[in-house]
Structures are given as structure tokens and as C-alpha cells.
Enzyme design. Structure first.
Site, PDB file in Angstrom:
ATOM      1  N   GLN A 180       3.284  -2.827 -11.768  1.00  0.00           N
ATOM      2  CA  GLN A 180       2.434  -2.823 -11.663  1.00  0.00           C
ATOM      3  C   GLN A 180       1.541  -1.605 -11.267  1.00  0.00           C
ATOM      4  OE1 GLN A 180       1.056  -5.186  -8.773  1.00  0.00           O
ATOM      5  NE2 GLN A 180      -0.977  -5.855  -9.631  1.00  0.00           N
ATOM      6  N   TYR A 227      -1.380   0.848 -10.531  1.00  0.00           N
ATOM      7  CA  TYR A 227      -2.880   0.200 -10.188  1.00  0.00           C
ATOM      8  C   TYR A 227      -2.882   0.885  -9.012  1.00  0.00           C
ATOM      9  CZ  TYR A 227      -3.725  -4.342 -12.605  1.00  0.00           C
ATOM     10  OH  TYR A 227      -4.099  -5.672 -13.225  1.00  0.00           O
ATOM     11  N   SER A 228      -2.133   1.318  -7.737  1.00  0.00           N
ATOM     12  CA  SER A 228      -2.446   1.562  -6.141  1.00  0.00           C
ATOM     13  C   SER A 228      -2.286   3.137  -6.560  1.00  0.00           C
ATOM     14  CB  SER A 228      -1.845   1.421  -5.475  1.00  0.00           C
ATOM     15  OG  SER A 228      -1.874   0.083  -4.930  1.00  0.00           O
ATOM     16  N   SER A 284       5.851  -1.490  -7.014  1.00  0.00           N
ATOM     17  CA  SER A 284       7.134  -2.723  -6.886  1.00  0.00           C
ATOM     18  C   SER A 284       8.271  -2.109  -8.520  1.00  0.00           C
ATOM     19  CB  SER A 284       6.532  -4.046  -6.853  1.00  0.00           C
ATOM     20  OG  SER A 284       5.426  -3.872  -6.095  1.00  0.00           O
ATOM     21  N   GLU A 343      -1.988 -12.575  -8.910  1.00  0.00           N
ATOM     22  CA  GLU A 343      -1.334 -12.573  -7.950  1.00  0.00           C
ATOM     23  C   GLU A 343      -1.574 -13.330  -5.998  1.00  0.00           C
ATOM     24  OE1 GLU A 343      -1.717  -8.299  -7.695  1.00  0.00           O
ATOM     25  OE2 GLU A 343       0.512  -7.968  -6.768  1.00  0.00           O
ATOM     26  N   SER A 368      -4.882  -6.619   1.484  1.00  0.00           N
ATOM     27  CA  SER A 368      -4.620  -6.716   2.688  1.00  0.00           C
ATOM     28  C   SER A 368      -5.279  -7.610   3.865  1.00  0.00           C
ATOM     29  CB  SER A 368      -5.024  -5.206   3.468  1.00  0.00           C
ATOM     30  OG  SER A 368      -6.605  -5.266   4.192  1.00  0.00           O
ATOM     31  N   GLU A 427      -7.372  -7.712   5.533  1.00  0.00           N
ATOM     32  CA  GLU A 427      -8.980  -6.772   6.161  1.00  0.00           C
ATOM     33  C   GLU A 427     -10.327  -7.202   5.372  1.00  0.00           C
ATOM     34  OE1 GLU A 427      -6.400  -5.133   7.303  1.00  0.00           O
ATOM     35  OE2 GLU A 427      -6.340  -5.559   9.230  1.00  0.00           O
TER      36      GLU A 427
HETATM   37  C1  LIG Z   1       4.968  -4.862  -0.454  1.00  0.00           C
HETATM   38  C2  LIG Z   1       3.988  -4.730  -1.885  1.00  0.00           C
HETATM   39  C3  LIG Z   1       4.107  -4.331  -3.427  1.00  0.00           C
HETATM   40  C4  LIG Z   1       2.869  -3.609  -3.976  1.00  0.00           C
HETATM   41  N1  LIG Z   1       3.511  -3.703  -5.340  1.00  0.00           N
HETATM   42  C5  LIG Z   1       2.495  -2.596  -5.612  1.00  0.00           C
HETATM   43  C6  LIG Z   1       2.199  -2.052  -7.096  1.00  0.00           C
HETATM   44  O1  LIG Z   1       3.203  -3.034  -7.609  1.00  0.00           O
HETATM   45  N2  LIG Z   1       1.711  -2.066  -7.596  1.00  0.00           N
HETATM   46  C7  LIG Z   1       0.382  -1.541  -7.036  1.00  0.00           C
HETATM   47  O2  LIG Z   1      -0.526  -0.921  -7.758  1.00  0.00           O
HETATM   48  N3  LIG Z   1       0.639  -1.360  -5.375  1.00  0.00           N
HETATM   49  C8  LIG Z   1       1.151  -2.234  -4.904  1.00  0.00           C
HETATM   50  N4  LIG Z   1       1.380  -2.268  -3.952  1.00  0.00           N
HETATM   51  C9  LIG Z   1      -0.050  -1.447  -2.825  1.00  0.00           C
HETATM   52  C10 LIG Z   1      -1.169  -2.195  -2.352  1.00  0.00           C
HETATM   53  O3  LIG Z   1      -2.343  -2.828  -3.149  1.00  0.00           O
HETATM   54  C11 LIG Z   1      -1.552  -1.282  -1.343  1.00  0.00           C
HETATM   55  O4  LIG Z   1      -0.794  -0.896  -0.665  1.00  0.00           O
HETATM   56  C12 LIG Z   1      -3.041  -2.432  -0.995  1.00  0.00           C
HETATM   57  O5  LIG Z   1      -3.956  -2.742  -1.681  1.00  0.00           O
HETATM   58  C13 LIG Z   1      -3.735  -1.236   0.460  1.00  0.00           C
HETATM   59  O6  LIG Z   1      -4.255  -0.352   0.142  1.00  0.00           O
HETATM   60  P1  LIG Z   1      -3.562   1.120   0.660  1.00  0.00           P
HETATM   61  O7  LIG Z   1      -1.862   1.002   1.232  1.00  0.00           O
HETATM   62  O8  LIG Z   1      -3.757   2.862  -0.005  1.00  0.00           O
HETATM   63  O9  LIG Z   1      -4.424   0.812   1.964  1.00  0.00           O
HETATM   64  P2  LIG Z   1      -5.848   0.972   2.518  1.00  0.00           P
HETATM   65  O10 LIG Z   1      -6.406   1.249   1.035  1.00  0.00           O
HETATM   66  O11 LIG Z   1      -5.996   2.479   2.476  1.00  0.00           O
HETATM   67  O12 LIG Z   1      -5.671   0.775   3.796  1.00  0.00           O
HETATM   68  C14 LIG Z   1      -5.017   0.873   5.052  1.00  0.00           C
HETATM   69  C15 LIG Z   1      -5.742   0.333   6.168  1.00  0.00           C
HETATM   70  O13 LIG Z   1      -7.325  -0.648   5.966  1.00  0.00           O
HETATM   71  C16 LIG Z   1      -7.908  -1.323   5.654  1.00  0.00           C
HETATM   72  N5  LIG Z   1      -8.884  -1.602   5.066  1.00  0.00           N
HETATM   73  C17 LIG Z   1      -9.466  -0.669   3.927  1.00  0.00           C
HETATM   74  N6  LIG Z   1     -10.193  -0.870   3.991  1.00  0.00           N
HETATM   75  C18 LIG Z   1     -11.155  -1.873   4.623  1.00  0.00           C
HETATM   76  C19 LIG Z   1     -12.697  -2.234   4.324  1.00  0.00           C
HETATM   77  N7  LIG Z   1     -13.201  -2.439   3.246  1.00  0.00           N
HETATM   78  N8  LIG Z   1     -12.657  -3.099   5.612  1.00  0.00           N
HETATM   79  C20 LIG Z   1     -11.786  -3.058   6.358  1.00  0.00           C
HETATM   80  N9  LIG Z   1     -10.527  -2.901   6.617  1.00  0.00           N
HETATM   81  C21 LIG Z   1     -10.364  -2.136   5.415  1.00  0.00           C
HETATM   82  C22 LIG Z   1      -6.323  -2.089   5.605  1.00  0.00           C
HETATM   83  O14 LIG Z   1      -6.831  -3.114   5.586  1.00  0.00           O
HETATM   84  C23 LIG Z   1      -5.341  -1.748   5.639  1.00  0.00           C
HETATM   85  O15 LIG Z   1      -5.328  -1.840   7.564  1.00  0.00           O
HETATM   86  C24 LIG Z   1       2.324  -2.941  -2.957  1.00  0.00           C
HETATM   87  C25 LIG Z   1       1.790  -3.041  -1.712  1.00  0.00           C
HETATM   88  C26 LIG Z   1       2.819  -3.551  -0.546  1.00  0.00           C
HETATM   89  C27 LIG Z   1       2.953  -3.590   0.755  1.00  0.00           C
END
Ligand SMILES: Cc1cc2nc3c(=O)[nH]c(=O)nc-3n(C[C@H](O)[C@H](O)[C@H](O)COP(=O)(O)OP(=O)(O)OC[C@H]3O[C@@H](n4cnc5c(N)ncnc54)[C@H](O)[C@@H]3O)c2cc1C
Length: 417
Positions: free
Chosen positions: A119, A121-122, A154, A237, A377, A379
Site C-alpha cells: 500500500q 499511501y503515506s 509494509s 483496514e 493513530s 489521536e
Molecule cells: C505498522 C505500520 C504499518 C504501516 N503500513 C503502511 C503501509 O503499508 N502503507 C502506507 O502508506 N503507510 C503505512 N503506515 C504509515 C501509517 O499510515 C502512518 O504512520 C500514520 O498514518 C501516521 O502518520 P505519520 O507517521 O506521518 O504521523 P503524523 O501524522 O505526523 O502524526 C504524528 C503524531 O501527531 C498526532 N496527530 C496527527 N494529526 C493529529 C490531529 N489532527 N489531532 C491530534 N493528533 C494528531 C498523531 O496521532 C501522532 O501521534 C504504517 C504504519 C505502521 C505503524
């Protein structure tokens, strides 16, 4: 909630158990080929993509049957399907939004692990706020030309295909200029770099795209409507089937009881310590709460209702529960909980050191952080529950207020200058 196991359900459970007793691998699956072979076996037995229409390799199975298979696999700690992401996310997305040609081309190969998917996306600056993603897909002739970077993908290092979200209209409002595209991961210009995690493994990757050419036929759904498709994906998901999580938590809990019974501290068995007993009681209670929340979702699914924003309640609960429980396990086991290798068999998470997917207690502890981040997440789940379940006012985004203030200050400054 209106739910009970019919005699047919019980017979089906017995059948799944008997199949597992005969077919469950007796040792850890090391190679990709062994993992593919296990997925093929699951598929041939009819235990993968069970809810999909028959013409695409599914069984049109009821949510209850799917839950029973999930529970039974988790109960014996069976290895997951190596193409699990394709099965849980890509297949349903294509069945809902793909063209007939795309369904015929891809869906069967997802189920039989012929092609593994990731996937995409991120991005480094777009996780929770996914709609701000910047990877570009420009239309040139009859192709998309893709440039940009993805992260946390992943299994991308062993994937044949990726489900990509990219910006196809940079001038449209951010949710409206995104498209969903199927990308061959072996195309020239795709570079995959694995990332090492705290758990020691490297399941995640960064993926870089430099002038990657993809036929326009690989667009899923309409151009610039990828955001709506991503919403379907995310609802899969977050998922309705959390019964398997209950089984997994329960299997871990049973093993913890055995280890706490074997482990001695200050001359007494750890399980005889009254504080430990209280903590075990609390853990068990929390797993039961998860069971009833999951049964509620299953009951709704049996009535044909799709999981809505309420699935955020279960997602938030099970991921925070896992983190809490892994912390308690570490407290109860002390230093034995932190050994990654060389764990005496009587204290290990897997009593059979040669078999088991979950590895060590230490690995399970490190991994428990993941659930509170992926698929939205904790939050973000709280925001969804506040706004869409409880009907509270929308969140106030501090970053947007700061940006507005900065813009106003800038205008004031220019005026003064
Ligand atoms: C095990 C695992 C598998 C994954 N697999 C994939 C994959 O296959 N493909 C893919 O594309 N992505 C994948 N991801 C990525 C995942 O989708 C992102 O890590 C997730 O969406 C959070 O984004 P970020 O890491 O950029 O954190 P951020 O969005 O930068 O967040 C950082 C912190 O700020 C908080 N935060 C952010 N916005 C807000 C808000 N509006 N209000 C309150 N708090 C907030 C969050 O909760 C977090 O604590 C995976 C992540 C994990 C842990």
C-alpha cells in the site's frame, strides 16, 4: 446485539479446527516460497477472501464464518498470509471500484499469492493528514508519469505491485485532486529502501519514484476521485473482524499464566503474588470487554451493516489495550520479558521455540506500539469518535490557526512597510 452460534456454525468451527490440526506448519516459515505455499493452502481450503463473490475466487461467506476462521487461526497462532495486505485491502478495493479487466487480471493472483501487493499511501509529510500528499502522477500520452516519495510501506521490498495514491490535479482542493493507481513495483524508476525498526525487523520501506511510467488503464475508479476509494480501503483496514484479535490476546494471556506459574521470584511463584493476580484479573477483564465490542460489530455485519465510524471505537480500544497489556506483561516477567534470544523454553512466548509467528515477549512489546499508529493513530480515532460518533464540534487545528495568524501578521507587516 443478536448473535448465537447455530449448529452449522459449530460444525464449521470443528471443520476449520480439523483442517488446522492437519495442515498447520510445524515450524517457522523462513522463505518467501514457503510463505506463498502456506497462503495457497489457505486459499485452496477456502479460508482467504471468504466474503468475496464466488466469481472472483471467494465463497460469499457470512461474516460469522469469516470470524470463526479468523478466531481459529489466531487460537493456534497460525502464520499470517504473506500477501495479507493484498487480500485485506487491494482485492476488496478492486472488487468495488476496479474495471472488469482489472478484476480478471489481478484478483485471482492476489488470493493465490502469485503476486504480492503493498500500500503506497503515506509520505514523509503526509500521514494522518493524508490528503496533503505530494507524489505527482502527470498524464503524458497514454501513460501516467510518477514522481515522488512514499514511506512506511509494509512489505514493499518483496512486493510485485503497489496500490498508489498520487496527485493528478495540483490545482484542485486537496481531497479532489488525488487518484488511485496500480503500479508495477518492477517498473524502471521505482527504488525500494527497507527501514530497520525498533523490533529489529525491516518490514517497512521507503519507496522513491523517478519518472515511473504506468499505463492509464491502471487507474482505479475515476480520475481525481482516489480519495473516496482510499476511504473504502481504510474502512477495510480498521475492519469489522476483531474476533481474531480476541483469540490472539487470549492465547497470549493463557501463555502468560503458564509462564507466571513456572517463574519464581524471591522463592515464590510469580502467579502467587497478589499484585500480579490483580493485574492478571484486569487483563482478562479487558479482553472480555474487547470480545463484547467485537461481537457487537459482528452482529451488525451479520445484519448486512458495514462498519461505520463506530469501528474507530474498537480500533482505539484494541490497539491501546495491546499496548497496556504488553507493558503489564513486561512488569510481570521482569528481565525474562526482555530476552530476544536464548529465552528458556518454559518462560518463552512460544513454548515451542521452532514454531510460532509472534516471536519473543520483547518483540510483541515493541510491536504493540504499531497498532496505535497504523490505519489512523489513536489521536485520529479519538477525533473521529468525537466528531462523527458523539457529534462534538470539529477539532480546532492549531497548525491552521497559526498559519492564519502568520498570514494576517504578514499582511499587516506588508501594509506597514
Ligand atoms: C505498522 C505500520 C504499518 C504501516 N503500513 C503502511 C503501509 O503499508 N502503507 C502506507 O502508506 N503507510 C503505512 N503506515 C504509515 C501509517 O499510515 C502512518 O504512520 C500514520 O498514518 C501516521 O502518520 P505519520 O507517521 O506521518 O504521523 P503524523 O501524522 O505526523 O502524526 C504524528 C503524531 O501527531 C498526532 N496527530 C496527527 N494529526 C493529529 C490531529 N489532527 N489531532 C491530534 N493528533 C494528531 C498523531 O496521532 C501522532 O501521534 C504504517 C504504519 C505502521 C505503524
Amino acid at each position: 446485539m443478536d448473535l448465537f452460534y447455530t449448529p452449522e456454525d459449530e460444525a464449521f468451527r470443528a471443520q476449520v479446527r480439523a483442517w488446522l490440526a492437519e495442515n498447520l506448519p510445524r515450524r517457522r516459515l523462513e522463505t518467501l516460497e514457503e510463505q506463498r505455499a502456506w497462503q495457497r493452502k489457505l486459499h485452496e481450503a477456502g479460508y482467504l477472501g471468504m466474503g468475496w463473490p464466488v466469481e472472483y475466487g471467494g465463497q460469499n461467506a457470512r461474516p460469522m464464518e469469516q470470524a470463526i476462521v479468523g478466531e481459529e487461526l489466531a487460537r493456534v497462532n497460525a502464520p499470517g498470509a504473506v500477501g495479507g495486505l493484498g487480500v485485506s485491502i487491494v482485492g476488496p478495493t478492486l472488487i468495488h471500484h476496479g474495471t472488469e479487466a482489472q478484476k480478471q487480471r489481478f484478483v485471482k493472483n492476489i488470493l493465490n499469492a502469485e503476486e504480492i501487493w503493498c500500500q503506497l499511501y503515506s509520505e514523509p509529510n503526509s500521514g494522518s493528514d493524508l490528503a496533503s500528499l505530494r507524489t505527482r502522477a502527470e498524464i503524458v500520452g497514454d501513460e501516467f508519469v510518477i514522481n515522488g516519495q512514499k514511506v512506511w510501506n509494509s512489505g514493499a521490498h518483496r512486493s510485485d505491485w503497489g496500490l498508489l495514491l498520487a496527485r493528478t490535479d495540483p490545482d484542485a482542493p486537496k481531497h479532489l485532486g488525488i487518484s488511485c493507481i496500480l503500479v508495477d513495483m518492477h517498473s524502471p524508476g521505482v527504488e525500494v529502501r527497507p527501514l530497520k525498526q525498533i523490533s529489529g525487523s525491516s518490514e517497512f520501506c521507503e519507496v522513491f519514484f523517478s519518472d515511473v511510467r504506468v499505463p492509464l488503464d491502471n487507474l482505479v475508479g475515476e480520475l481525481n476521485r482516489g480519495w473516496q476509494i482510499a476511504q473504502t480501503t481504510l474502512s477495510y483496514e480498521r475492519g469489522g473482524n476483531t474476533m481474531s484479535r480476541v483469540s490472539r490476546q487470549l492465547a497470549t494471556f493463557q501463555r502468560l499464566l503458564e509462564v507466571a506459574g513456572a517463574l519464581r521470584r524471591d522463592g515464590t511463584r510469580v502467579i502467587d503474588n497478589p499484585v500480579v493476580r490483580q493485574k492478571l484479573g484486569r487483563m482478562y477483564t479487558e479482553i472480555e470487554v474487547l470480545r463484547y465490542g467485537s461481537l457487537r460489530i459482528l452482529s451488525a455485519a451479520e445484519k448486512g451493516q458495514r462498519p461505520g465510524p463506530e469501528s474507530s471505537v474498537t480500533k482505539l480500544y484494541y490497539s491501546e489495550l495491546d499496548k497496556r497489556q504488553q507493558e503489564l506483561i513486561q512488569e510481570i516477567l521482569g528481565p525474562y520479558g526482555q530476552l530476544i534470544e536464548g529465552q528458556p523454553a518454559e518462560y518463552a512466548l512460544d513454548s515451542d521455540a521452532d514454531y510460532g509467528e509472534s516471536g519473543s515477549w520483547a518483540y510483541a512489546f515493541a510491536w504493540s506500539r504499531a497498532g496505535t499508529i497504523y490505519a489512523g493513530s489513536s489521536e485520529i480515532q479519538k477525533n473521529i469518535i468525537g466528531e462523527r460518533v458523539l457529534g462534538l464540534p470539529k477539532e480546532i487545528r492549531v497548525d491552521r490557526i497559526e498559519a492564519q495568524q502568520a498570514a494576517q501578521a504578514g499582511r499587516a507587516g506588508n501594509g506597514a512597510g
